[in-house]
Design a protein around this motif. Structure first.
Motif, PDB file in Angstrom:
ATOM      1  N   PRO A 211       2.896 -56.858   9.740  1.00  0.00           N
ATOM      2  CA  PRO A 211       1.983 -57.452   8.759  1.00  0.00           C
ATOM      3  C   PRO A 211       1.323 -58.720   9.276  1.00  0.00           C
ATOM      4  N   ASP A 212       0.120 -58.968   8.797  1.00  0.00           N
ATOM      5  CA  ASP A 212      -0.570 -60.227   9.041  1.00  0.00           C
ATOM      6  C   ASP A 212       0.203 -61.359   8.352  1.00  0.00           C
ATOM      7  N   ALA A 213       0.284 -62.514   9.004  1.00  0.00           N
ATOM      8  CA  ALA A 213       1.096 -63.619   8.474  1.00  0.00           C
ATOM      9  C   ALA A 213       0.620 -64.081   7.109  1.00  0.00           C
ATOM     10  N   LEU A 214      -0.701 -64.200   6.921  1.00  0.00           N
ATOM     11  CA  LEU A 214      -1.227 -64.671   5.640  1.00  0.00           C
ATOM     12  C   LEU A 214      -1.015 -63.624   4.548  1.00  0.00           C
ATOM     13  N   GLU A 215      -1.235 -62.352   4.870  1.00  0.00           N
ATOM     14  CA  GLU A 215      -1.001 -61.288   3.881  1.00  0.00           C
ATOM     15  C   GLU A 215       0.472 -61.250   3.482  1.00  0.00           C
ATOM     16  N   LEU A 216       1.344 -61.437   4.437  1.00  0.00           N
ATOM     17  CA  LEU A 216       2.782 -61.433   4.138  1.00  0.00           C
ATOM     18  C   LEU A 216       3.148 -62.610   3.241  1.00  0.00           C
ATOM     19  N   GLU A 217       2.604 -63.770   3.533  1.00  0.00           N
ATOM     20  CA  GLU A 217       2.878 -64.954   2.712  1.00  0.00           C
ATOM     21  C   GLU A 217       2.389 -64.744   1.283  1.00  0.00           C
ATOM     22  N   THR A 218       1.194 -64.181   1.141  1.00  0.00           N
ATOM     23  CA  THR A 218       0.629 -63.915  -0.186  1.00  0.00           C
ATOM     24  C   THR A 218       1.476 -62.892  -0.939  1.00  0.00           C
ATOM     25  N   ALA A 219       1.928 -61.855  -0.237  1.00  0.00           N
ATOM     26  CA  ALA A 219       2.745 -60.813  -0.861  1.00  0.00           C
ATOM     27  C   ALA A 219       4.077 -61.370  -1.342  1.00  0.00           C
ATOM     28  N   VAL A 220       4.713 -62.172  -0.529  1.00  0.00           N
ATOM     29  CA  VAL A 220       5.994 -62.769  -0.910  1.00  0.00           C
ATOM     30  C   VAL A 220       5.833 -63.652  -2.146  1.00  0.00           C
ATOM     31  N   ARG A 319      -0.666 -57.166 -15.147  1.00  0.00           N
ATOM     32  CA  ARG A 319      -0.252 -56.332 -14.018  1.00  0.00           C
ATOM     33  C   ARG A 319      -1.074 -56.620 -12.758  1.00  0.00           C
ATOM     34  N   ARG A 320      -0.372 -56.691 -11.620  1.00  0.00           N
ATOM     35  CA  ARG A 320      -1.010 -56.778 -10.319  1.00  0.00           C
ATOM     36  C   ARG A 320      -0.460 -55.650  -9.444  1.00  0.00           C
ATOM     37  N   ILE A 321      -1.191 -55.326  -8.394  1.00  0.00           N
ATOM     38  CA  ILE A 321      -0.761 -54.290  -7.454  1.00  0.00           C
ATOM     39  C   ILE A 321      -0.662 -54.903  -6.061  1.00  0.00           C
ATOM     40  N   LEU A 322       0.451 -54.659  -5.406  1.00  0.00           N
ATOM     41  CA  LEU A 322       0.627 -55.012  -4.006  1.00  0.00           C
ATOM     42  C   LEU A 322       0.713 -53.710  -3.229  1.00  0.00           C
ATOM     43  N   GLN A 323      -0.219 -53.508  -2.306  1.00  0.00           N
ATOM     44  CA  GLN A 323      -0.282 -52.258  -1.559  1.00  0.00           C
ATOM     45  C   GLN A 323       0.224 -52.474  -0.138  1.00  0.00           C
ATOM     46  N   LEU A 324       1.444 -52.018   0.124  1.00  0.00           N
ATOM     47  CA  LEU A 324       1.991 -52.023   1.475  1.00  0.00           C
ATOM     48  C   LEU A 324       1.646 -50.681   2.091  1.00  0.00           C
ATOM     49  N   ASN A 325       0.714 -50.682   3.033  1.00  0.00           N
ATOM     50  CA  ASN A 325       0.217 -49.427   3.583  1.00  0.00           C
ATOM     51  C   ASN A 325      -0.314 -49.665   4.989  1.00  0.00           C
ATOM     52  N   ALA A 326      -0.108 -48.702   5.864  1.00  0.00           N
ATOM     53  CA  ALA A 326      -0.627 -48.824   7.224  1.00  0.00           C
ATOM     54  C   ALA A 326      -2.143 -48.740   7.258  1.00  0.00           C
ATOM     55  N   ALA A 327      -2.745 -48.125   6.235  1.00  0.00           N
ATOM     56  CA  ALA A 327      -4.194 -47.934   6.196  1.00  0.00           C
ATOM     57  C   ALA A 327      -4.848 -49.007   5.338  1.00  0.00           C
ATOM     58  N   SER A 328      -5.758 -49.758   5.920  1.00  0.00           N
ATOM     59  CA  SER A 328      -6.474 -50.764   5.140  1.00  0.00           C
ATOM     60  C   SER A 328      -7.319 -50.116   4.053  1.00  0.00           C
ATOM     61  N   HIS A 334      -8.325 -50.780  -5.990  1.00  0.00           N
ATOM     62  CA  HIS A 334      -8.188 -51.421  -7.298  1.00  0.00           C
ATOM     63  C   HIS A 334      -7.768 -52.888  -7.168  1.00  0.00           C
ATOM     64  N   ASN A 335      -8.471 -53.581  -6.267  1.00  0.00           N
ATOM     65  CA  ASN A 335      -8.264 -55.019  -6.087  1.00  0.00           C
ATOM     66  C   ASN A 335      -6.807 -55.371  -5.815  1.00  0.00           C
ATOM     67  N   ALA A 336      -6.105 -54.478  -5.129  1.00  0.00           N
ATOM     68  CA  ALA A 336      -4.705 -54.740  -4.806  1.00  0.00           C
ATOM     69  C   ALA A 336      -4.600 -55.857  -3.775  1.00  0.00           C
ATOM     70  N   LEU A 337      -3.456 -56.519  -3.792  1.00  0.00           N
ATOM     71  CA  LEU A 337      -3.135 -57.441  -2.712  1.00  0.00           C
ATOM     72  C   LEU A 337      -2.745 -56.589  -1.508  1.00  0.00           C
ATOM     73  N   PRO A 338      -3.435 -56.731  -0.377  1.00  0.00           N
ATOM     74  CA  PRO A 338      -3.128 -55.859   0.754  1.00  0.00           C
ATOM     75  C   PRO A 338      -1.996 -56.404   1.615  1.00  0.00           C
ATOM     76  N   LEU A 339      -1.160 -55.499   2.077  1.00  0.00           N
ATOM     77  CA  LEU A 339      -0.177 -55.812   3.104  1.00  0.00           C
ATOM     78  C   LEU A 339      -0.233 -54.654   4.093  1.00  0.00           C
ATOM     79  N   VAL A 340      -1.133 -54.789   5.055  1.00  0.00           N
ATOM     80  CA  VAL A 340      -1.423 -53.700   5.980  1.00  0.00           C
ATOM     81  C   VAL A 340      -0.388 -53.710   7.105  1.00  0.00           C
ATOM     82  N   CYS A 341       0.513 -52.724   7.067  1.00  0.00           N
ATOM     83  CA  CYS A 341       1.572 -52.665   8.073  1.00  0.00           C
ATOM     84  C   CYS A 341       2.364 -51.378   7.908  1.00  0.00           C
ATOM     85  N   ASP A 342       3.238 -51.131   8.846  1.00  0.00           N
ATOM     86  CA  ASP A 342       4.188 -50.038   8.769  1.00  0.00           C
ATOM     87  C   ASP A 342       5.164 -50.270   7.614  1.00  0.00           C
TER      88      ASP A 342
END
Length: 610
Positions: A211-220, A319-328, A334-342
């Motif tokens: 994961p990207d460091a900023l995306e990971l920080e936002t997700a946490v 409600r918010r959505i956090l999308q942990l997905n390898a595909a951007s 749906h305006n999810a918070l992205p966490l692009v990674c394995d």
């Protein structure tokens, strides 16, 4: 530079045999082939000489062969794949449906349809499509929109770049899907001096993007701020081999888990945090928690409409959505918070950064109520002569199964009932093709699963309508010695879509066989049909008899088909969710007009674009 002179077809076969997995297995486990005009002289001759390193399997239908190859890849969690070769013309286009299925489900398969002459000397050849405005078009152009990578091989040396590209796509965590190399038939037979280095054994790598460091920080931060989060586990959890990591994350942080069709079996069914299926075919427990959740942590899922209840399931205004997905592409839906990674890497990183944080969500009471409803629905009927329901048949199959059973299904009413009711102990015990919901996948799919997991008992559950779409690979399973058990539920037509027709105000029309135009009533002896293809078969008249037949099927050494008549109307009343199926604004039927009012009311619950 050392070279070897081979035909294009011989070079292709030799290259495929040299591609290995990190475990040392051949990445391409074999080639399905129906030879004909356009591949028998070229690829056919090359495969003949490579049977020890790249086995060839003969099927009865090109689409069925491709389905078997795709299900093999799915059952192997995309770590291994198969190739499929056909003649030009109808042999090739028969595979287009399977290519679309693989594309939607993001599963690797190498399609090698024969193509017309590159030199065009004998044009138009047998089965050639002629475009009056474009001389470069062939029937294989139909594969372009349903392939992740497409190429037409018009010179032998083009394989030097096309084949590495094909392997890169088939092993990529994002681009993974069908690859089509249309093989011009004259080019297959042409020779070229190939560098020997091209055929050196190569170990393929399965990338795990971090994961990207900023995306990971936002997700946490989003997870820490949530009071009532839940996880939706998709197929990406399996393909990333992340089921243990999902279990660890859920337990460490007390986050309940719901499963999509592709994600089902990510957690054992009896795990206290497993709420079961989600969405239109979801459990009452998972859907109740989803409606109240303030954070949806989607892991490896594309959030298809069946999963989200056509985006009407998540009702909490916060409600918010956090999308942990390898595909951007998926991660921003749906305006999810992205966490692009394995998935595995992402879950581990999230858990490490969350430390001792735990959620407040408690779904225990919902889960207990749901499991009681499951037991009631799947229990054997007590006396009476009524036709059994799908749920009761599922219960009988479940009672005859164990932890090493894999159930296979694809279309009709059964996927919904199985998603709600089937209990899996291990990852991979549930194999549903529901991204494309392709009728006819089931038996060929079961064969592919058995080839990938020969140690498992593979039970294919299929309706009569889907069986009639495609059943020929039952004969292939007998011929190859790959035993599958087929439980065929005969409700005399397309019972699932008939129920949908009724639910939207329509009259019973053209779905059940008795409601379709006919001169002679349909009366198909499915047991006799399966028996004619070499399977052991029988027709049973009750759930009790089904249980007894399943024991005989398990003891059998070859494929076994059990036919049981079922009621086309009832489904499990508990669970489920609204699904967006447009109802006509104007109709002569009052039932349709009433259904339209209900539809318009339901549309107000959709949360689109937020």
């Amino acid at each position: 530079m050392s070279t070897i002179r081979l035909t294009a077809a011989q070079a292709l076969v030799r290259y495929l045999a040299a591609q290995k997995t990190p475990e040392g297995d051949s990445f391409i486990a074999g080639v399905w082939a129906i030879f004909g005009h356009g591949n028998v002289a070229g690829l056919g001759e090359a495969l003949y000489h490579a049977q020890d390193t790249l086995p060839t399997y003969r099927g009865h239908n090109e689409q069925g062969m491709a389905h078997a190859a795709i299900s093999y890849a799915k059952a192997s969690n995309r770590r291994r794949a198969m190739a499929v070769t056909t003649s030009i013309g109808p042999g090739a286009t028969n595979m287009v449906t399977a290519a679309a299925l693989a594309h939607v489900n993001r599963l690797p398969v190498l399609l090698l349809p024969g193509d017309v002459f590159a030199n065009r000397a004998p044009d138009p050849v047998l089965q050639q499509i002629e475009d009056f405005q474009d001389g470069t078009v062939s029937a294989n152009d139909t594969f372009r929109p349903v392939s992740r990578y497409y190429d037409r091989i018009q010179r032998p040396e083009q394989l030097l770049t096309a084949l590495p590209r094909a392997m890169a796509v088939m092993t990529d965590p994002v681009e993974c899907g069908p690859v089509t190399l249309a093989m011009c038939q004259d080019v297959q037979a042409e020779a070229f001096d190939w560098p020997l280095s091209f055929f050196e054994e190569r170990t393929l790598h399965f990338r795990r993007p971090a994961p990207d460091a900023l995306e990971l920080e936002t997700a946490v931060a989003a997870i820490r701020a949530a009071k009532k989060p839940m996880i939706i586990a998709g197929g990406g959890v399996h393909y990333s081999l992340a089921t243990d990591d999902l279990k660890s994350f859920a337990e460490t942080h007390n986050v309940p888990v719901a499963e999509t069709q592709a994600g089902k079996s990510a957690l054992p069914w009896d795990h206290e945090l497993n709420l079961g299926s989600i969405g239109v075919t979801g459990s009452a427990a998972a859907n109740a928690i989803a409606e109240d959740a303030d954070l949806i942590i989607a892991v490896g899922t594309r959030l298809q409409d069946f999963t989200t209840g056509s985006w009407a399931l998540f009702k909490n205004p916060d409600r918010r959505i956090l999308q942990l997905n390898a595909a951007s592409y998926d991660s921003g839906k749906h305006n999810a918070l992205p966490l692009v990674c394995d998935a595995r890497v992402g879950l581990q990183a999230l858990s490490q950064n969350l430390g001792n944080w735990k959620a407040e969500t408690d779904g225990a009471s919902h889960r207990a109520t749901w499991l009681a409803a499951v037991e009631s629905a799947t229990a054997a009927p007590e006396g009476g002569n009524e036709l059994p329901t799908d749920a009761q048949v599922i219960g009988a199959v479940q009672r005859a199964s164990n932890a090493d059973t894999t159930v296979v299904c694809a279309a009709g009413g059964l996927p919904g009932e199985l998603h709600k009711l089937w209990k899996t102990d291990k990852p991979g015990g549930y194999h549903l093709e529901y991204g494309f919901s392709c009728m006819g996948y089931e038996i060929a799919g079961g064969l592919g699963v058995k080839m990938a997991k020969p140690e498992n008992e593979v039970v294919v559950m299929v309706g009569d309508g889907s069986y009639m779409m495609m059943n020929s690979e039952l004969a292939t399973s007998v011929m190859l010695g790959h035993k599958i058990i087929v439980v065929l539920l005969d409700n005399r037509g397309y019972g699932c879509i008939n129920r949908l027709q009724m639910a939207t105000g329509g009259d019973n029309f053209n779905n059940l066989l008795d409601d379709a135009y006919h001169v002679e009533p349909s009366n198909i002896d499915f047991a006799a049909h399966a028996g004619a293809m070499g399977a052991t078969s029988e027709h049973v008249k009750s759930i009790e008899e089904l249980g007894e037949a399943l024991e005989r099927a398990k003891a059998s050494t070859k494929s076994y088909c059990i036919v049981i008549d079922t009621d086309p109307l009832p489904t499990m009343p508990e669970g489920g969710h609204w699904w967006d199926v447009a109802v006509p604004e104007v109709s002569k039927r009052k039932e349709v007009n009433e259904a339209r009012k209900g539809y318009e009311s339901a549309l107000t619950n959709q949360r689109l674009g937020d």
